[in-house]
Design an enzyme around this catalytic site. Structure first.
Site, PDB file in Angstrom:
ATOM      1  N   LYS A   1       0.826  -1.212  -0.071  1.00 60.29           N
ATOM      2  CA  LYS A   1      -0.027   0.130   0.187  1.00 60.29           C
ATOM      3  C   LYS A   1       0.874   1.372   0.073  1.00 60.29           C
ATOM      4  CE  LYS A   1      -3.975  -2.266   1.619  1.00 60.29           C
ATOM      5  NZ  LYS A   1      -3.900  -3.664   2.159  1.00 60.29           N
TER       6      LYS A   1
HETATM    7  C1  LIG Z   1      -4.286  -4.736   1.570  1.00 57.80           C
HETATM    8  C2  LIG Z   1      -3.497  -5.722   1.049  1.00 57.80           C
HETATM    9  C3  LIG Z   1      -4.147  -7.096   0.406  1.00 57.80           C
HETATM   10  C4  LIG Z   1      -5.253  -6.917  -0.488  1.00 57.80           C
HETATM   11  O1  LIG Z   1      -5.359  -6.223  -1.669  1.00 57.80           O
HETATM   12  P1  LIG Z   1      -6.405  -5.457  -2.209  1.00 57.80           P
HETATM   13  O2  LIG Z   1      -5.970  -4.488  -3.163  1.00 57.80           O
HETATM   14  O3  LIG Z   1      -7.525  -5.154  -1.136  1.00 57.80           O
HETATM   15  O4  LIG Z   1      -7.056  -6.845  -3.054  1.00 57.80           O
HETATM   16  C5  LIG Z   1      -3.112  -8.107   0.332  1.00 57.80           C
HETATM   17  N1  LIG Z   1      -1.917  -8.291   1.238  1.00 57.80           N
HETATM   18  C6  LIG Z   1      -1.599  -7.304   1.797  1.00 57.80           C
HETATM   19  C7  LIG Z   1      -0.342  -7.557   2.823  1.00 57.80           C
HETATM   20  C8  LIG Z   1      -2.570  -6.060   1.854  1.00 57.80           C
HETATM   21  O5  LIG Z   1      -2.200  -5.305   3.115  1.00 57.80           O
END
Ligand SMILES: *Cc1c(COP(=O)(O)O)cnc(C)c1O
Length: 466
Positions: A112
């Protein structure tokens, strides 16, 4: 570049307003009116570029006239300069035809950071130019809160308030939020659950006079700009593995469908993608959908990969728009029925036509532990549980052994050290930049699960102006 809402009623907007608006006024999500497309010679000319230069090239058509090219280039370079790997998103080879794309080299150790580090700077740039200040509000059960705080800290144009359920997030996740020492960062520990936190945030957005007075905004994954930023690492990986002359497959651990949708966007933009694997944990609503064409909700069950403990994936609406022939009225109809009955059905013919790239599968907690243990035994490498789901499901359902399979490694193993230790007996260490995390002082305010009390707190501290 013009952007349309998936529900067809909200005004068509340019990039800058899409960035600041997030959710469209008709409740839909914004998408480009038509995808910008890179030709094979365009792609060839991008191979080998440093990550920030590639990012500028890939995203510029989506930005349009909103920013001057050199301003945007400067912001992108700044956004990725704090990442702790020279490649920013390095590819690590696991076997002849298997790779990991490591997306955990940003400040909070999860993917993110890749969209949010840039988003925070884009918000800041646009707001400073307009002479405006915003109040950013969000609820978190884990990774989003810390990535958003790191992205917004010390920026004059915004104050950020993140609600987390007191005692219900992991210690590393909590400390990544509460140890940030910046005057515009406010952590609120709510006496309640994650759902209570989300309801409080919704309550603040639904209080129109409060929302307008404090200029509330959100940085959750419904914002188009986040998806746009995430297309870049698909380009980086595929170009490194031979695109445009060779196709590449990706396996993506999925919750809100944002990250894997960015892969679909990259394919629509001309990247030669052979397959997109949607990998879920025991919360397998998406896996069941891609098998049957029927989306039906069940209750959310906690798992070892908590960032994917989701039933209703907000970004799925973006794919639904294509499945409905880009007809906003049809999307409204399907979403309405889904809200009412907890189920919706998409014509399998449409799935074959528009979603042929996707295949989906799920892995439960014992499979996840086995995948982490197996990787550790064979190579000494530690995987976080989300990445392990992606790797194993990708192995289970890949189509073509001659096409390289890239699993997106979405978090550093030390962020989920309990699960990793349970699987391998080894407790992964935090990287140097966070080595003293457990000693840093924490700052958070405990507030009861009471909307008026939370609003008083926000009102007293926000410096938002119209
Ligand atoms: C947010 C997250 C996901 C999921 O990603 P999406 O875009 O919501 O499908 C997977 N792995 C980790 C470590 C995350 O923080």
């Amino acid at each position: 570049m013009r952007y349309v809402s998936t529900r067809g009623e909200a005004p068509v907007l340019e990039f800058e307003d899409v960035l600041l608006t997030g959710l469209a006024r008709d409740g839909g999500l914004y998408l480009p009116d038509s995808w910008p497309v890179f030709s094979a010679p365009d792609l060839t000319s991008m191979a080998g570029l440093p990550y920030d230069e590639l990012a500028g090239r890939v995203m510029m058509p989506c930005i349009g006239d909103a920013l001057a090219e050199d301003d945007f280039a400067r912001i992108v370079t700044d956004a990725y300069s704090g990442f702790d790997h020279a490649a920013v998103a390095p590819l690590v080879q696991l076997s002849d035809d298997e790779w990991l794309l490591e997306l955990f080299h940003g400040p909070t150790l999860a993917f993110k950071d890749y969209p949010l580090q840039l988003l925070g700077r884009l918000f800041d740039h646009v707001l400073n130019r307009r002479g405006e200040r915003l109040t950013i509000i969000g609820a978190t059960s884990g990774d989003t809160g810390s990535a958003a705080i790191e992205a917004c800290r010390d920026r004059d144009s915004m104050d950020i308030f993140i609600l987390h359920p007191r005692g219900r997030v992991s210690e590393v996740q909590r400390r990544q939020m509460t140890t940030v020492d910046a005057a515009n960062v406010h952590n609120i520990a709510i006496d309640g659950t994650f759902d209570d936190c989300q309801d409080l945030v919704k309550g603040m957005f639904n209080d129109i006079s409060f929302r307008d007075a404090l200029k509330l905004s959100a940085v959750n994954s419904i914002n188009w700009a986040r998806i746009m930023c995430q297309t870049v690492y698909y380009f980086a990986a595929a170009l490194a593995l031979g695109a445009p002359d060779r196709k590449v497959a990706f396996s993506v651990p999925t919750g809100n469908f944002g990250n894997v949708f960015a892969g679909y966007a990259a394919a629509n933009m001309g990247l030669p993608v052979r397959q997109l694997v949607v990998a879920t944990n025991r919360n397998d609503i998406l896996a069941r959908f891609f098998d049957s064409g029927e989306m039906s909700v069940r209750t959310v069950e906690p798992s070892l990969s908590p960032s994917m403990d989701i039933q209703v994936s907000s970004n799925f609406e973006r794919l639904l728009f294509d499945l409905a022939g880009r007809d906003g009225a049809k999307v409204c109809d399907l979403i309405g029925r889904f809200r009412e009955t907890g189920s919706m059905v998409v014509d399998p013919q449409k799935l074959t036509e528009h979603a042929a790239l996707f295949d989906a599968g799920s892995l439960d907690d014992s499979g996840t532990l086995a995948a982490i243990a197996g990787m550790h035994r064979s190579s000494g490498k530690l995987l976080d549980p989300h990445t392990a789901v992606g790797l194993q499901v990708g192995r289970d359902i890949r189509h073509d052994e001659t096409v390289p399979m890239v699993t997106l490694a979405t978090a550093h193993p030390s962020k989920f050290s309990d699960a990793v230790e349970q699987a391998t007996g080894v407790r992964p260490a935090l990287p140097p930049r966070l080595a003293d995390l457990m000693e840093r002082p924490e700052r958070a305010t405990e507030i009861a699960n009471d909307l008026a009390l939370v609003q008083d707190f926000v009102r007293a501290r926000s410096k938002a102006t119209a």
